[in-house]
Design a protein around this motif. Structure first.
Motif, PDB file in Angstrom:
ATOM      1  N   VAL A 187      -2.003 -11.314  -9.409  1.00 56.82           N
ATOM      2  CA  VAL A 187      -2.628 -10.108  -8.861  1.00 56.82           C
ATOM      3  C   VAL A 187      -2.840 -10.334  -7.366  1.00 56.82           C
ATOM      4  N   ASN A 188      -2.179  -9.532  -6.557  1.00 59.75           N
ATOM      5  CA  ASN A 188      -2.271  -9.678  -5.109  1.00 59.75           C
ATOM      6  C   ASN A 188      -3.098  -8.544  -4.508  1.00 59.75           C
ATOM      7  N   ILE A 189      -4.094  -8.918  -3.723  1.00 56.31           N
ATOM      8  CA  ILE A 189      -4.924  -7.916  -3.060  1.00 56.31           C
ATOM      9  C   ILE A 189      -4.253  -7.507  -1.761  1.00 56.31           C
ATOM     10  N   SER A 190      -3.788  -6.289  -1.729  1.00 55.30           N
ATOM     11  CA  SER A 190      -3.176  -5.738  -0.527  1.00 55.30           C
ATOM     12  C   SER A 190      -4.188  -4.803   0.135  1.00 55.30           C
ATOM     13  N   SER A 191      -3.799  -3.600   0.438  1.00 53.96           N
ATOM     14  CA  SER A 191      -4.670  -2.641   1.111  1.00 53.96           C
ATOM     15  C   SER A 191      -3.944  -1.310   1.175  1.00 53.96           C
ATOM     16  N   MET A 192      -4.710  -0.234   1.381  1.00 54.97           N
ATOM     17  CA  MET A 192      -4.044   1.036   1.671  1.00 54.97           C
ATOM     18  C   MET A 192      -3.222   0.898   2.958  1.00 54.97           C
ATOM     19  N   LEU A 193      -3.615  -0.060   3.837  1.00 55.78           N
ATOM     20  CA  LEU A 193      -2.867  -0.306   5.068  1.00 55.78           C
ATOM     21  C   LEU A 193      -1.652  -1.185   4.816  1.00 55.78           C
ATOM     22  N   GLY A 194      -1.371  -1.474   3.555  1.00 59.12           N
ATOM     23  CA  GLY A 194      -0.097  -2.065   3.181  1.00 59.12           C
ATOM     24  C   GLY A 194       0.905  -0.995   2.791  1.00 59.12           C
ATOM     25  N   ARG A 195       0.439   0.246   2.773  1.00 55.46           N
ATOM     26  CA  ARG A 195       1.299   1.381   2.435  1.00 55.46           C
ATOM     27  C   ARG A 195       1.453   2.356   3.580  1.00 55.46           C
ATOM     28  N   MET A 196       0.452   2.402   4.464  1.00 57.37           N
ATOM     29  CA  MET A 196       0.526   3.316   5.605  1.00 57.37           C
ATOM     30  C   MET A 196       0.014   2.595   6.845  1.00 57.37           C
ATOM     31  N   VAL A 232      -3.198  -4.652  -5.904  1.00 53.35           N
ATOM     32  CA  VAL A 232      -4.393  -3.817  -5.778  1.00 53.35           C
ATOM     33  C   VAL A 232      -4.514  -3.414  -4.313  1.00 53.35           C
ATOM     34  N   GLU A 233      -4.614  -2.111  -4.065  1.00 50.16           N
ATOM     35  CA  GLU A 233      -4.603  -1.571  -2.703  1.00 50.16           C
ATOM     36  C   GLU A 233      -5.923  -0.877  -2.394  1.00 50.16           C
ATOM     37  N   PRO A 234      -6.966  -1.635  -2.062  1.00 52.34           N
ATOM     38  CA  PRO A 234      -8.264  -1.013  -1.794  1.00 52.34           C
ATOM     39  C   PRO A 234      -8.209  -0.054  -0.604  1.00 52.34           C
ATOM     40  N   GLY A 235      -9.053   0.972  -0.689  1.00 47.56           N
ATOM     41  CA  GLY A 235      -9.221   1.888   0.433  1.00 47.56           C
ATOM     42  C   GLY A 235     -10.203   1.309   1.427  1.00 47.56           C
ATOM     43  N   ASN A 236     -11.085   2.145   1.936  1.00 45.81           N
ATOM     44  CA  ASN A 236     -12.022   1.699   2.960  1.00 45.81           C
ATOM     45  C   ASN A 236     -13.274   1.097   2.312  1.00 45.81           C
ATOM     46  N   PHE A 237     -13.256  -0.226   2.159  1.00 45.47           N
ATOM     47  CA  PHE A 237     -14.421  -0.964   1.668  1.00 45.47           C
ATOM     48  C   PHE A 237     -14.922  -1.922   2.740  1.00 45.47           C
ATOM     49  N   ILE A 238     -14.660  -1.580   3.991  1.00 40.43           N
ATOM     50  CA  ILE A 238     -14.953  -2.520   5.068  1.00 40.43           C
ATOM     51  C   ILE A 238     -16.430  -2.857   5.143  1.00 40.43           C
ATOM     52  N   ALA A 239     -17.285  -1.895   4.772  1.00 39.27           N
ATOM     53  CA  ALA A 239     -18.726  -2.147   4.816  1.00 39.27           C
ATOM     54  C   ALA A 239     -19.167  -3.124   3.729  1.00 39.27           C
ATOM     55  N   ALA A 240     -18.315  -3.323   2.732  1.00 47.38           N
ATOM     56  CA  ALA A 240     -18.695  -4.177   1.607  1.00 47.38           C
ATOM     57  C   ALA A 240     -18.141  -5.595   1.712  1.00 47.38           C
ATOM     58  N   ARG A 310       0.663  -0.919  -9.451  1.00 46.59           N
ATOM     59  CA  ARG A 310      -0.221  -0.762  -8.304  1.00 46.59           C
ATOM     60  C   ARG A 310      -1.507  -0.055  -8.726  1.00 46.59           C
ATOM     61  N   TYR A 311      -2.590  -0.506  -8.132  1.00 52.18           N
ATOM     62  CA  TYR A 311      -3.901   0.100  -8.341  1.00 52.18           C
ATOM     63  C   TYR A 311      -4.402   0.630  -7.010  1.00 52.18           C
ATOM     64  N   HIS A 312      -5.092   1.763  -7.062  1.00 59.10           N
ATOM     65  CA  HIS A 312      -5.551   2.408  -5.829  1.00 59.10           C
ATOM     66  C   HIS A 312      -7.056   2.657  -5.864  1.00 59.10           C
ATOM     67  N   PRO A 313      -7.865   1.616  -5.759  1.00 60.04           N
ATOM     68  CA  PRO A 313      -9.311   1.855  -5.737  1.00 60.04           C
ATOM     69  C   PRO A 313      -9.752   2.421  -4.384  1.00 60.04           C
ATOM     70  N   MET A 314      -9.824   3.708  -4.310  1.00 62.71           N
ATOM     71  CA  MET A 314     -10.191   4.390  -3.069  1.00 62.71           C
ATOM     72  C   MET A 314     -10.661   5.787  -3.412  1.00 62.71           C
ATOM     73  N   ASP A 315     -11.408   6.390  -2.512  1.00 63.37           N
ATOM     74  CA  ASP A 315     -11.850   7.750  -2.776  1.00 63.37           C
ATOM     75  C   ASP A 315     -10.689   8.722  -2.575  1.00 63.37           C
ATOM     76  N   TYR A 316     -10.904   9.964  -2.974  1.00 64.27           N
ATOM     77  CA  TYR A 316      -9.801  10.920  -2.998  1.00 64.27           C
ATOM     78  C   TYR A 316      -9.258  11.199  -1.603  1.00 64.27           C
ATOM     79  N   TYR A 317     -10.151  11.163  -0.596  1.00 61.27           N
ATOM     80  CA  TYR A 317      -9.715  11.418   0.786  1.00 61.27           C
ATOM     81  C   TYR A 317      -8.641  10.419   1.186  1.00 61.27           C
ATOM     82  N   TRP A 318      -8.900   9.118   0.986  1.00 62.00           N
ATOM     83  CA  TRP A 318      -7.947   8.104   1.412  1.00 62.00           C
ATOM     84  C   TRP A 318      -6.704   8.109   0.537  1.00 62.00           C
ATOM     85  N   TRP A 319      -6.888   8.393  -0.770  1.00 62.33           N
ATOM     86  CA  TRP A 319      -5.715   8.465  -1.643  1.00 62.33           C
ATOM     87  C   TRP A 319      -4.779   9.580  -1.198  1.00 62.33           C
ATOM     88  N   LEU A 320      -5.330  10.753  -0.912  1.00 63.56           N
ATOM     89  CA  LEU A 320      -4.510  11.886  -0.495  1.00 63.56           C
ATOM     90  C   LEU A 320      -3.850  11.614   0.850  1.00 63.56           C
TER      91      LEU A 320
END
Length: 339
Positions: A187-196, A232-240, A310-320
């Motif tokens: 399981v590799n942790i990537s990011s939404m910034l690995g797609r855009m 796994v492509e997390p969205g914006n979890f920078i605060a966490a 692929r998994y997309h743990p992110m809110d709908y704004y970032w997914w869209l």
């Protein structure tokens, strides 16, 4: 899959946006064709009983720390790779204080081949049955930075890549013999910034795009051997994740400005530079502080009979936004960043 393939072959004129109504019609179509965020998926049945061993890298803090505790609670034997174990970091002490024979912290700097090899040796020696192998490896260790291309030194590009990309490759290669024996999981942790891509984040984006490519190649190779590979492509979890603080952003910015060639300073100007630093501060104050979507997705990838690619743990704004950036023509998606 058929619908997605058909969409990709539609004439370009059908995807041209002609006003707000057409804009939202295309977005609605995309939201029905492509996989929706994790929280809206129907999960597969669970296959593993949790009585398995996994290695998680980057467990000093952030996702890795939370994931190590979560998997331990689920019954896994967890080898928690920690960069600062030898320095007695607070996160390491908390994991050690669980006083459990199923939680073992190991010194692991993914940049150093000798530490990776030693960690794998420790894992092998502590497996209940080494011949059955290691069930999973979660490549979570990572670092980040920011800065436009002309502001970023080659040393910074190399430093980020050494951890995020080559560290992932290094740890995976070292673990694969044990993973193959177990017919286990990577399981590799990537990011939404690995797609855009994103302005001022090229060092990070490059490495995460690389993790995506590496994961795909590995998935094809491992499929005949019974090993499943997920991203796994997390969205914006920078605060966490504790990646940035105002002090750290300032320190990075000050160092970056001090090292810039005089010509670059003159051409861009300090006002432009400071405005970019201010934007980064704003971004770092945003995002979710709840890491559970990421933790749940990694757990699913380790336990489900048929884990997702692929998994997309992110809110709908970032997914869209990710769907727009990755599936619409550049003439449309570029308008998000180019004004």
């Amino acid at each position: 899959m058929l619908a997605a393939k058909t969409c990709c072959h539609l004439p370009l004129r059908t995807l041209q946006l002609q006003g707000r109504a057409d804009h939202w019609r295309v977005l609605k179509t995309l939201s029905t064709i492509y996989v929706t965020p994790t929280g809206r998926r129907a999960y597969a049945s669970q296959a593993a009983d949790g009585n398995k061993a996994v290695l998680v890298t980057g467990c000093d803090s952030g996702f890795g720390f939370s994931l190590a505790k979560h998997l331990h609670d689920k019954g896994f034997t967890v080898f928690a790779g920690c960069l600062l174990k030898d320095k007695g970091d607070a996160g390491v002490k908390e994991l050690d204080n669980l006083n459990s024979d199923r939680m073992k912290t190991v010194q692991l700097n993914v940049v150093k081949q000798e530490e990776v090899e030693k960690a794998v040796e420790i894992i092998r020696d502590n497996l209940k049955d080494p011949e059955k192998g290691l069930w999973g490896v979660v490549n979570n260790a990572g670092i980040s930075t920011f800065g436009e291309v002309e502001f970023t030194s080659m040393e910074t590009y190399k430093e980020v890549a050494e951890v995020n990309l080559w560290g992932t490759v290094r740890v995976t290669k070292a673990c694969l013999p044990l993973i193959r024996r177990a017919k286990g999981r990577v399981v590799n942790i990537s990011s939404m910034l690995g797609r855009m891509a994103n302005p001022a984040r090229s060092p990070y984006c490059i490495t995460k795009f690389g993790v995506e490519a590496f994961s795909d190649c590995l998935r094809y190779e491992m499929h005949p051997l019974g090993v499943k590979v997920s991203v796994v492509e997390p969205g914006n979890f920078i605060a966490a994740t504790s990646l940035y603080s105002p002090e750290k952003i300032k320190a990075i910015g000050d160092k970056m400005w001090a090292e810039l060639p005089e010509k670059v300073k003159k051409d861009y100007g300090r006002e432009y530079f400071d405005e970019k630093i201010s934007r980064m501060n704003t971004y770092c104050n945003s995002g979710s502080t709840d890491t559970s979507p990421v933790i749940n997705d990694v757990t699913h990838a380790l336990t489900a009979a048929t884990p997702y690619t692929r998994y997309h743990p992110m809110d709908y704004y970032w997914w869209l936004r990710m769907q727009i950036m990755t599936h619409l023509p550049g003439a449309i998606s570029d308008k998000i960043y180019i004004h």
